[in-house]
Each structure stands twice: as C-alpha cells, then as structure tokens.
Design a protein around this motif. Structure first.
Motif, PDB file in Angstrom:
ATOM      1  N   SER A 176       0.715  -1.187   0.157  1.00  0.00           N
ATOM      2  CA  SER A 176       0.002   0.008   0.126  1.00  0.00           C
ATOM      3  C   SER A 176       0.944   1.268   0.091  1.00  0.00           C
ATOM      4  O   SER A 176       0.597   2.327  -0.643  1.00  0.00           O
ATOM      5  CB  SER A 176      -0.994   0.007   1.144  1.00  0.00           C
ATOM      6  N   GLY A 177       2.071   1.225   0.715  1.00  0.00           N
ATOM      7  CA  GLY A 177       2.662   2.519   0.806  1.00  0.00           C
ATOM      8  C   GLY A 177       3.433   2.618  -0.411  1.00  0.00           C
ATOM      9  O   GLY A 177       3.736   3.709  -1.013  1.00  0.00           O
ATOM     10  N   ALA A 178       4.017   1.522  -1.124  1.00  0.00           N
ATOM     11  CA  ALA A 178       4.554   1.571  -2.635  1.00  0.00           C
ATOM     12  C   ALA A 178       3.630   2.163  -3.479  1.00  0.00           C
ATOM     13  O   ALA A 178       3.920   2.966  -4.384  1.00  0.00           O
ATOM     14  CB  ALA A 178       4.864   0.024  -2.879  1.00  0.00           C
ATOM     15  N   LEU A 179       2.453   1.822  -3.569  1.00  0.00           N
ATOM     16  CA  LEU A 179       1.180   2.262  -4.487  1.00  0.00           C
ATOM     17  C   LEU A 179       1.119   3.784  -4.011  1.00  0.00           C
ATOM     18  O   LEU A 179       1.054   4.562  -4.898  1.00  0.00           O
ATOM     19  CB  LEU A 179       0.034   1.567  -4.208  1.00  0.00           C
ATOM     20  N   ARG A 180       0.905   4.240  -2.738  1.00  0.00           N
ATOM     21  CA  ARG A 180       0.900   5.515  -2.347  1.00  0.00           C
ATOM     22  C   ARG A 180       2.137   6.386  -3.120  1.00  0.00           C
ATOM     23  O   ARG A 180       2.002   7.441  -3.505  1.00  0.00           O
ATOM     24  CB  ARG A 180       1.027   6.005  -0.987  1.00  0.00           C
ATOM     25  N   TYR A 181       3.178   5.780  -3.045  1.00  0.00           N
ATOM     26  CA  TYR A 181       4.558   6.534  -3.634  1.00  0.00           C
ATOM     27  C   TYR A 181       4.321   6.657  -5.218  1.00  0.00           C
ATOM     28  O   TYR A 181       4.782   7.662  -5.821  1.00  0.00           O
ATOM     29  CB  TYR A 181       5.768   5.486  -3.155  1.00  0.00           C
ATOM     30  N   CYS A 182       3.898   5.582  -5.714  1.00  0.00           N
ATOM     31  CA  CYS A 182       3.756   5.462  -7.108  1.00  0.00           C
ATOM     32  C   CYS A 182       2.758   6.740  -7.614  1.00  0.00           C
ATOM     33  O   CYS A 182       2.888   7.211  -8.800  1.00  0.00           O
ATOM     34  CB  CYS A 182       3.337   4.205  -7.594  1.00  0.00           C
ATOM     35  N   ARG A 192       2.323   3.010 -11.597  1.00  0.00           N
ATOM     36  CA  ARG A 192       1.210   3.288 -10.737  1.00  0.00           C
ATOM     37  C   ARG A 192       0.076   1.967 -11.027  1.00  0.00           C
ATOM     38  O   ARG A 192      -0.248   1.461 -10.101  1.00  0.00           O
ATOM     39  CB  ARG A 192       0.597   4.520 -10.660  1.00  0.00           C
ATOM     40  N   ASP A 193      -0.114   2.012 -12.232  1.00  0.00           N
ATOM     41  CA  ASP A 193      -1.112   0.856 -12.636  1.00  0.00           C
ATOM     42  C   ASP A 193      -0.698  -0.735 -12.228  1.00  0.00           C
ATOM     43  O   ASP A 193      -1.474  -1.422 -11.735  1.00  0.00           O
ATOM     44  CB  ASP A 193      -1.602   1.104 -14.140  1.00  0.00           C
ATOM     45  N   LYS A 194       0.516  -0.780 -12.465  1.00  0.00           N
ATOM     46  CA  LYS A 194       1.015  -2.104 -11.994  1.00  0.00           C
ATOM     47  C   LYS A 194       1.024  -2.461 -10.415  1.00  0.00           C
ATOM     48  O   LYS A 194       0.599  -3.152  -9.975  1.00  0.00           O
ATOM     49  CB  LYS A 194       2.569  -2.149 -12.567  1.00  0.00           C
ATOM     50  N   ALA A 195       1.375  -1.276  -9.631  1.00  0.00           N
ATOM     51  CA  ALA A 195       1.512  -1.298  -8.247  1.00  0.00           C
ATOM     52  C   ALA A 195       0.018  -1.758  -7.762  1.00  0.00           C
ATOM     53  O   ALA A 195      -0.382  -2.505  -6.973  1.00  0.00           O
ATOM     54  CB  ALA A 195       2.037  -0.124  -7.603  1.00  0.00           C
ATOM     55  N   PHE A 196      -1.070  -0.913  -8.435  1.00  0.00           N
ATOM     56  CA  PHE A 196      -2.315  -1.051  -8.126  1.00  0.00           C
ATOM     57  C   PHE A 196      -2.815  -2.510  -8.445  1.00  0.00           C
ATOM     58  O   PHE A 196      -3.429  -3.153  -7.561  1.00  0.00           O
ATOM     59  CB  PHE A 196      -3.382  -0.108  -9.034  1.00  0.00           C
ATOM     60  N   THR A 197      -2.548  -3.000  -9.498  1.00  0.00           N
ATOM     61  CA  THR A 197      -2.721  -4.378  -9.885  1.00  0.00           C
ATOM     62  C   THR A 197      -2.459  -5.323  -9.039  1.00  0.00           C
ATOM     63  O   THR A 197      -3.098  -6.203  -8.696  1.00  0.00           O
ATOM     64  CB  THR A 197      -2.416  -4.912 -11.390  1.00  0.00           C
ATOM     65  N   LEU A 198      -1.012  -5.391  -8.783  1.00  0.00           N
ATOM     66  CA  LEU A 198      -0.366  -6.292  -7.587  1.00  0.00           C
ATOM     67  C   LEU A 198      -1.148  -6.284  -6.229  1.00  0.00           C
ATOM     68  O   LEU A 198      -1.640  -7.226  -5.401  1.00  0.00           O
ATOM     69  CB  LEU A 198       1.020  -5.660  -7.308  1.00  0.00           C
TER      70      LEU A 198
END
Length: 228
Positions: free
Chosen positions: A67-73, A194-200
């Motif tokens: 979740s933190g990684a997605l926030r960063y992206c 960002r989209d990849k992080a969301f998907t994962l």
C-alpha cells in the motif's frame, strides 16, 4: 518505513508484472489504499482463522508495505501529471505571441528577400508547416536565415535584434511543448508503474477478502469487514 522505502522494496516485483495483466484503478487510489490498510489490520486479527482455511498469511503482511509503495507511485505520477497540465496551460498562454512573432518575421523576410530568389524560396519553405512543432522550428530557421542574408533586412530597417529574440522564443517554447506533451496518459512510465502497483495490491487484497468472506460466511458482522 517511508513510502519510498516501501516502493524500493517492491520495485522489482512491480516492474516485473506483465503488461497484459495490468488493470486500471476502478476507484480513487487514496480510497482504495485506505480500505486495503484497514483490511490488513482486520485480517491480522483473524490471522489464525484465515490460516486454518489454507490462506498464505504472508499476504496480510504484504498489504501494508505494498500500500505504501502504491501511495508513492501515485504521488510520483500525480506530480508528473500536474506538471504536464501546468505546461499545457502555459503553452496556451504563450503560444499565441510566439505564432504572432513567427508570422511578423516571415512578413518582413518575404518583403526583404523579394528580389533574392534563394532566400525567398527558403522563406516559402518555412511557411509550409502548420503544427506547433513546425512553429518552434520555424523560429530557429528564421533566425538562421536572417543571419545568413542580413543586407536585404538592413535595407528595410529591420530590427536585427528580433532574430535573437526569435531564437530565444523558440528555445523556450520547445521546452514548454516537450513538457506539455511528455507525460501523456498511458505512455507515461510513471503511470504504468502506478497501474502495476495497483494491480499487484488489488490481487493480494482480493485473495484476502475472498478467504475472509469464506471463513466468516455465517457471521455477517465479521464477513462484511472483508467486503471491498
């Protein structure tokens, strides 16, 4: 850990996600991440029950850092997106003056070179383009042409300083045009990340929610904590 540290830890896995598996966010990222972070807390409380049903409980531990990684992206992409929007706004404000300068200079050059066939042909070629990129290039070409054939210009009392102005405006507008076009939608590497992080993250959250609804199917209060 900071969001950037979360991203650094997950960067390789995010990047390696095949493009044909990527899904676009179906809700605001802030809302999605907040609900996923809540899920991580609640699923951790039910850790033993979920493990007993065969779920890999490391998924629970992955929800928060991912979740933190997605926030960063998301932050990186939005910074790029806003910069592009600002550049587009500046282009709309400044480009009319640049076009006006181009047209005025071509008017002067066409008259000055009316008896100079070689230079006049070059003026005609400069006139041919109609795109924003053409205008930017035209301003440079005008400066070069005027510097190569200065005598006919001085004969009509043309202000030679306008040639340097033309070059300067071209450089500024070139940077502005690149910024306004450079981060367009799906072509942006930051948006793709960002989209990849969301998907994962969405896939991992889906698995946890599916198990939660399965395990607590008889307890509606517990089960609804696993609704998306």
């Amino acid at each position: 850990m900071s969001y950037q540290e979360d991203f650094d830890a997950w960067k390789d896995q995010i990047e390696s996600l095949p493009s044909d598996q990527v899904k676009l966010p179906n809700q605001p990222i802030d809302d999605f991440v907040a609900s996923t972070e809540t899920l991580a807390v609640e699923a951790n409380e039910d850790r033993e029950a979920l493990a007993a049903a065969g779920m890999d409980v490391t998924l629970i531990d992955e929800l928060r850092p991912l979740s933190g990684a997605l926030r960063y992206c998301q932050a990186v992409w939005m910074s790029e997106y806003r910069a592009r929007e600002e550049a587009q706004k500046e282009w709309l404000e400044q480009s009319p003056q640049a076009y006006q300068l181009r047209n005025e200079l071509l008017h002067h050059l066409a008259f000055a070179y009316r008896h100079h066939s070689e230079a006049l042909q070059k003026v005609m070629r400069i006139r041919e383009g109609a795109t924003h990129a053409d205008m930017v290039q035209d301003l440079v070409d005008i400066a070069l042409l005027g510097e190569k054939y200065p005598e006919p210009l001085t004969a009509i009392n043309f202000d030679m300083a306008l040639l340097e102005q033309s070059r300067t405006v071209s450089h500024a507008m070139s940077e502005l045009l690149a910024a306004s076009n450079g981060a367009a939608g799906d072509s942006s590497a930051n948006k793709q990340m960002r989209d990849k992080a969301f998907t994962l993250l969405a896939e991992k959250a889906r698995i946890v929610r599916d198990y939660g609804q399965y395990v607590f199917w008889k307890d509606e209060n517990q089960k609804k904590r696993y609704y998306a």
